[in-house]
Design an enzyme around this catalytic site. Structure first.
Site, mmCIF file in Angstrom:
data_model
loop_
_atom_site.group_PDB
_atom_site.id
_atom_site.type_symbol
_atom_site.label_atom_id
_atom_site.label_comp_id
_atom_site.label_asym_id
_atom_site.label_seq_id
_atom_site.Cartn_x
_atom_site.Cartn_y
_atom_site.Cartn_z
ATOM 1 N N LYS A 1 2.148 -4.098 6.458
ATOM 2 C CA LYS A 1 2.562 -4.012 5.040
ATOM 3 C C LYS A 1 4.069 -3.863 4.954
ATOM 4 O O LYS A 1 4.741 -4.516 4.144
ATOM 5 C CB LYS A 1 1.876 -2.824 4.352
ATOM 6 C CG LYS A 1 0.378 -2.962 4.220
ATOM 7 C CD LYS A 1 0.013 -4.149 3.365
ATOM 8 C CE LYS A 1 -1.482 -4.388 3.286
ATOM 9 N NZ LYS A 1 -1.838 -5.710 2.755
ATOM 10 N N TYR B 1 -1.647 -1.397 10.960
ATOM 11 C CA TYR B 1 -1.961 -1.905 9.607
ATOM 12 C C TYR B 1 -0.796 -1.628 8.658
ATOM 13 O O TYR B 1 -0.307 -2.535 7.969
ATOM 14 C CB TYR B 1 -3.250 -1.252 9.068
ATOM 15 C CG TYR B 1 -3.416 -1.434 7.573
ATOM 16 C CD1 TYR B 1 -3.704 -2.679 7.035
ATOM 17 C CD2 TYR B 1 -3.245 -0.348 6.690
ATOM 18 C CE1 TYR B 1 -3.824 -2.849 5.653
ATOM 19 C CE2 TYR B 1 -3.374 -0.512 5.321
ATOM 20 C CZ TYR B 1 -3.664 -1.764 4.811
ATOM 21 O OH TYR B 1 -3.771 -1.930 3.447
ATOM 22 N N SER C 1 0.826 -1.210 0.000
ATOM 23 C CA SER C 1 0.000 0.000 0.000
ATOM 24 C C SER C 1 0.853 1.249 0.000
ATOM 25 O O SER C 1 1.967 1.260 0.557
ATOM 26 C CB SER C 1 -0.875 -0.023 1.264
ATOM 27 O OG SER C 1 -1.426 1.249 1.493
HETATM 28 P P1 NAD Z 1 -11.027 -6.808 1.320
HETATM 29 O O1 NAD Z 1 -11.198 -6.814 2.797
HETATM 30 O O2 NAD Z 1 -12.218 -6.557 0.473
HETATM 31 O O3 NAD Z 1 -10.357 -8.194 0.857
HETATM 32 C C1 NAD Z 1 -9.480 -8.928 1.664
HETATM 33 C C2 NAD Z 1 -10.005 -10.355 1.718
HETATM 34 O O4 NAD Z 1 -9.134 -11.159 2.518
HETATM 35 C C3 NAD Z 1 -11.399 -10.441 2.350
HETATM 36 O O5 NAD Z 1 -12.238 -11.136 1.453
HETATM 37 C C4 NAD Z 1 -11.184 -11.211 3.642
HETATM 38 O O6 NAD Z 1 -12.290 -12.010 3.965
HETATM 39 C C5 NAD Z 1 -9.933 -12.029 3.312
HETATM 40 N N1 NAD Z 1 -9.108 -12.399 4.466
HETATM 41 C C6 NAD Z 1 -8.640 -11.593 5.459
HETATM 42 N N2 NAD Z 1 -7.893 -12.306 6.316
HETATM 43 C C7 NAD Z 1 -7.872 -13.585 5.861
HETATM 44 C C8 NAD Z 1 -7.268 -14.788 6.331
HETATM 45 N N3 NAD Z 1 -6.545 -14.828 7.443
HETATM 46 N N4 NAD Z 1 -7.465 -15.918 5.619
HETATM 47 C C9 NAD Z 1 -8.211 -15.896 4.484
HETATM 48 N N5 NAD Z 1 -8.805 -14.791 4.001
HETATM 49 C C10 NAD Z 1 -8.636 -13.656 4.686
HETATM 50 O O7 NAD Z 1 -9.861 -5.782 0.990
HETATM 51 P P2 NAD Z 1 -9.371 -5.192 -0.419
HETATM 52 O O8 NAD Z 1 -9.703 -3.749 -0.460
HETATM 53 O O9 NAD Z 1 -9.809 -6.074 -1.525
HETATM 54 O O10 NAD Z 1 -7.810 -5.293 -0.194
HETATM 55 C C11 NAD Z 1 -7.048 -6.400 -0.653
HETATM 56 C C12 NAD Z 1 -5.613 -6.230 -0.193
HETATM 57 O O11 NAD Z 1 -5.108 -4.989 -0.715
HETATM 58 C C13 NAD Z 1 -5.447 -6.151 1.317
HETATM 59 O O12 NAD Z 1 -4.254 -6.811 1.672
HETATM 60 C C14 NAD Z 1 -5.321 -4.664 1.576
HETATM 61 O O13 NAD Z 1 -4.581 -4.383 2.743
HETATM 62 C C15 NAD Z 1 -4.591 -4.206 0.326
HETATM 63 N N6 NAD Z 1 -4.810 -2.767 0.013
HETATM 64 C C16 NAD Z 1 -6.084 -2.306 -0.117
HETATM 65 C C17 NAD Z 1 -6.292 -0.952 -0.376
HETATM 66 C C18 NAD Z 1 -7.703 -0.386 -0.498
HETATM 67 O O14 NAD Z 1 -7.863 0.833 -0.414
HETATM 68 N N7 NAD Z 1 -8.731 -1.193 -0.719
HETATM 69 C C19 NAD Z 1 -5.201 -0.081 -0.524
HETATM 70 C C20 NAD Z 1 -3.914 -0.611 -0.392
HETATM 71 C C21 NAD Z 1 -3.743 -1.972 -0.126
#
Ligand code: NAD
Ligand code: UDP
Length: 348
Positions: free
Chosen positions: A157, A153, A129
């Site tokens: 990362k 958080y 991120s």
């Molecule tokens: P999201 O919460 O929609 O998706 C993450 C998924 O991981 C969820 O479906 C959740 O159920 C699953 N999950 C969490 N812990 C788990 C575990 N221990 N075992 C199995 N499944 C698990 O989030 P997103 O927005 O799709 O983000 C995806 C990734 O991108 C994340 O790692 C997040 O930190 C990163 N990210 C997101 C953003 C944003 O703004 N959305 C920005 C930067 C980075």
């Protein structure tokens, strides 16, 4: 033979969009997700949207911290690469429950990497991120900027980036791409999949969308005294479909070249303020978004946007969509699914 990709967190917001793009590009896809922050309906819709390619998708409801279950899946299937989205991502919650975040994000990732290594699957794309840039000393942010974390958080990362680099240093058979996302928004143009956060949204656009459909009375704008064009915070918003395509570009890089552990920004390189985003959303939706101007949110940064040069040059990838298209697709999703994947009863 189509390449077989494991996608952790593939039922989530970015994961579901990426799985769809993978299927449409001819990959086979296996999702592992514990559905902690997602719905299996997203998986069903991805299958439908993929049409004839839908049968190339398999879903397992599994927690990454359940190592025997992970072992079982790797023992029965050969994966060519893994895209690792699974993780908890709410900044405020991570401050209140740091151990939950370290346990879920770090232990989940270590289990995954250990099982991958044991089964000879050594190609990984990881969701990092722009939060690792903290309050950057200047913009645009280039990948060689120093990295920092301002909350647990962000620290997960940062730690996972470092763990990945160490794994590669110890064993050069690994190929790892760390993708630093800027601000993913929008939804698939079909309006059938999109972001559906639990509870009160932390992020700007999911909140705006809930105001537009009448679930919340007004948007609170955090800070009007930043040194920006209109005093509100500036971010690099990127269409989730562009972001998904960035993962396909990263996979191709893993398959076609000799890289070690590399980091790439995925953003558009353009900065947009909160008020500009609200105006674009109002135009796309025809809805008025009432505003309440408030103090800065603790921990927020002023202006963050990406340098996109490295990804353009080395991944041959560039975002195609602008904020008007992002808002159009966000609204289309919201309008068709005002309560996300659930009904009004599931909303808080
Ligand atoms: P999201 O919460 O929609 O998706 C993450 C998924 O991981 C969820 O479906 C959740 O159920 C699953 N999950 C969490 N812990 C788990 C575990 N221990 N075992 C199995 N499944 C698990 O989030 P997103 O927005 O799709 O983000 C995806 C990734 O991108 C994340 O790692 C997040 O930190 C990163 N990210 C997101 C953003 C944003 O703004 N959305 C920005 C930067 C980075
Ligand atoms: N923001 C806001 N009201 C909200 C949520 C966010 O004014 O309800 C602002 C926030 O202060 C920042 C921008 O919108 O300037 C993007 O915030 P978001 O949480 O979506 O992304 P991040 O700050 O993590 O980049």
């Amino acid at each position: 033979m189509p390449k077989n990709i494991l996608i952790t967190g593939g039922a989530g917001y970015i994961g579901s969009h990426t799985v769809l793009q993978l299927l449409l590009c001819g990959f086979k896809a296996t999702i592992i997700d514990n559905l902690d922050n997602s719905s299996e309906i997203a998986v069903t819709r991805v299958k439908e949207l993929a049409g004839q390619f839908g049968s190339n998708l398999i879903f397992y409801k599994i927690d990454l911290r359940n190592k025997p279950a992970l072992e079982k899946i790797f023992a029965s299937t050969n994966f060519d690469a893994v895209i690792h989205f699974a993780g908890l991502k709410a900044v405020g919650e991570s401050v209140r429950k740091p151990l939950l975040y370290y346990n879920n994000n770090i232990i989940g990732t270590i289990n995954l990497i250990e099982v991958m290594g044991a089964h000879g699957c050594k190609k990984l794309v990881f969701s990092s991120s722009a939060t690792v840039y903290g309050w950057p000393k200047e913009v645009p942010c280039t990948e060689d900027f120093p990295i920092a974390a301002t909350n647990p958080y962000g620290r997960t990362k940062l730690f996972i980036e470092e763990i990945c680099c160490d794994v590669y240093r110890a064993d050069s058979e690994w190929k790892i791409i760390l993708l630093r996302y800027f601000n993913p928004i929008g939804a698939h143009p079909s309006g059938h999949i999109g972001e559906d956060p639990n509870g009160i949204p932390n992020n700007l656009m999911p909140f705006v969308q809930q105001v537009a459909v009448g679930r919340r009375p007004a948007l609170t704008v955090f800070g009007k005294d930043y040194k920006t064009k209109d005093g509100t915070g500036v971010r690099d918003y990127i269409h989730v479909v562009d972001l998904s395509d960035g993962h396909i570009a990263a996979l191709r890089k893993l398959f076609d070249s000799n890289i070690g552990c590399e980091v790439y920004n995925l953003g558009t390189g353009k900065g947009t303020s909160v008020l500009e985003m609200v105006a674009a959303f109002e135009k796309a939706s025809g809805k008025k978004i009432p505003l309440v101007m408030a103090e800065r949110r603790p921990g927020d940064t002023e202006t963050v946007y990406a340098s996109t040069k490295k990804a353009e040059l080395e991944l041959n990838w560039k975002a195609k969509y602008g904020i008007d298209e992002m808002c159009r697709d966000q609204w289309n999703w919201a309008n068709k699914n005002p309560y996300g994947y659930g009904g009004p009863d599931s909303a808080i």
